[in-house]
Design an enzyme around this catalytic site. Sequence first.
Site, PDB file in Angstrom:
ATOM      1  N   TYR A  99      45.453  39.079  40.254  1.00 27.79           N
ATOM      2  CA  TYR A  99      44.027  38.745  40.268  1.00 27.79           C
ATOM      3  C   TYR A  99      43.531  38.756  38.837  1.00 27.79           C
ATOM      4  O   TYR A  99      43.841  39.698  38.080  1.00 27.79           O
ATOM      5  CB  TYR A  99      43.258  39.797  41.082  1.00 27.79           C
ATOM      6  N   GLU A 182      37.127  33.036  38.209  1.00 28.91           N
ATOM      7  CA  GLU A 182      38.050  33.949  38.901  1.00 28.91           C
ATOM      8  C   GLU A 182      39.244  33.196  39.474  1.00 28.91           C
ATOM      9  O   GLU A 182      39.089  32.103  40.020  1.00 28.91           O
ATOM     10  CB  GLU A 182      37.280  34.630  40.038  1.00 28.91           C
TER      11      GLU A 182
END
Length: 361
Positions: A99, A182
């Site tokens: 992530y 993101e």
Amino acid sequence: MKLREYEGKRIFAEAGIPVPRGRLIRSVDELGDPAEFGDEVVLKAQVDVGGRGKAGGVVICPASEAKERAAELFGKTIKGLPVTEILIEEKLPIAHEYYCAVLVDRSTRQPVVLFTEAGGVEIEETARTAPDRIRRVQVPALMTALPSFAVRDLVGKGPKALGPVVAALYRTFLAKDALLAEINPLVVLEDGRAVAADAKVIVDDNALARQGIAQNRDLTEREREAEKHGFSYVELDGDVGVVGNGAGLTMATLDLLQHYGLRAANFLDVGGGADRERVAHAVRLLASSPGVRVIIVNLLGGITRCDEVAKGIVEAGVDQRIIVRMAGTNEAEGCALLQEHGYEMYGSMDAAVGAAAEARP
Ligand code: GDP
Ligand code: MN
């Protein structure tokens, strides 16, 4: 404004971040031959919500079933949103899900970069239960690139291919005036390549013109209407509509509502020198919001003339109860007109908001 996954991936690709091979389709007919993406494909609903994976918005299937499964997906709603666009992609041979995100930390007023080995659909759970697993690096706002020591601190012992992606994500965040950029999951494949399997980018609404985005898709119909009239307007979830002039007076009105235990339906600053027409537009706008049962008009007459305000209120002629407090230029004329039409008026903000609180159901 939130960009959709395919828009985010286009931006990532331009920035040199590897993304899966894929194509956007708006109907099953546009699918063509799904086998061009391999024996197995991923179908991803392009809806403006997170957690699509868990909500059935990401389908992995053999290319031979893609048509059938795409038809199913087009018929669905994901978290209440109809699926009108699907991104079809090659299925990646994923070895691990990471992530990485760059966002604005409002408390320090600086970008912050987050990275963890625990990427994927459980990221919210990780953030709650094991926040230590997420590494954070604050970046002074004037830095135009992420220094390489920061990239190393973030990626740690992860595969080498991750570093350039993290650095490129930071550059993209700056270049696109993003509030958030993101990648979850940022995947490393069995052959060691790093690929952005998902993309979430939020562009600062104040930078849309600079980014060449003509219209903010995220606005509600009323927010769009408000923008057209040049009102500062924000929708909230209460039932008391508020029209004020000047950000300070309008905010003070919201504070007073809170003090009386009332909940504002909105923030609306009509701006300086509002004439009859502007006031009428503002009042009608609030009256058209579902759930608004009373409207408080709190205006200070300076350049704004109270007689114009009164005419605007009368002209709007809405069904909801209207409570008015206005003071200043041409106050007497304005009040006389409102009185003539039977409107409720108070001499102070406190009395006006207090009156709204008394009649609470
Ligand atoms: P989100 O749930 O809305 O964030 O949607 P994502 O695009 O992140 O997809 C959710 C999950 O689907 C990912 O965490 C992956 O585990 C899986 N996934 C997505 N694309 C691929 C792919 O190309 N190959 C494989 N094996 N899994 C994928
Ligand atoms: Mn995701």
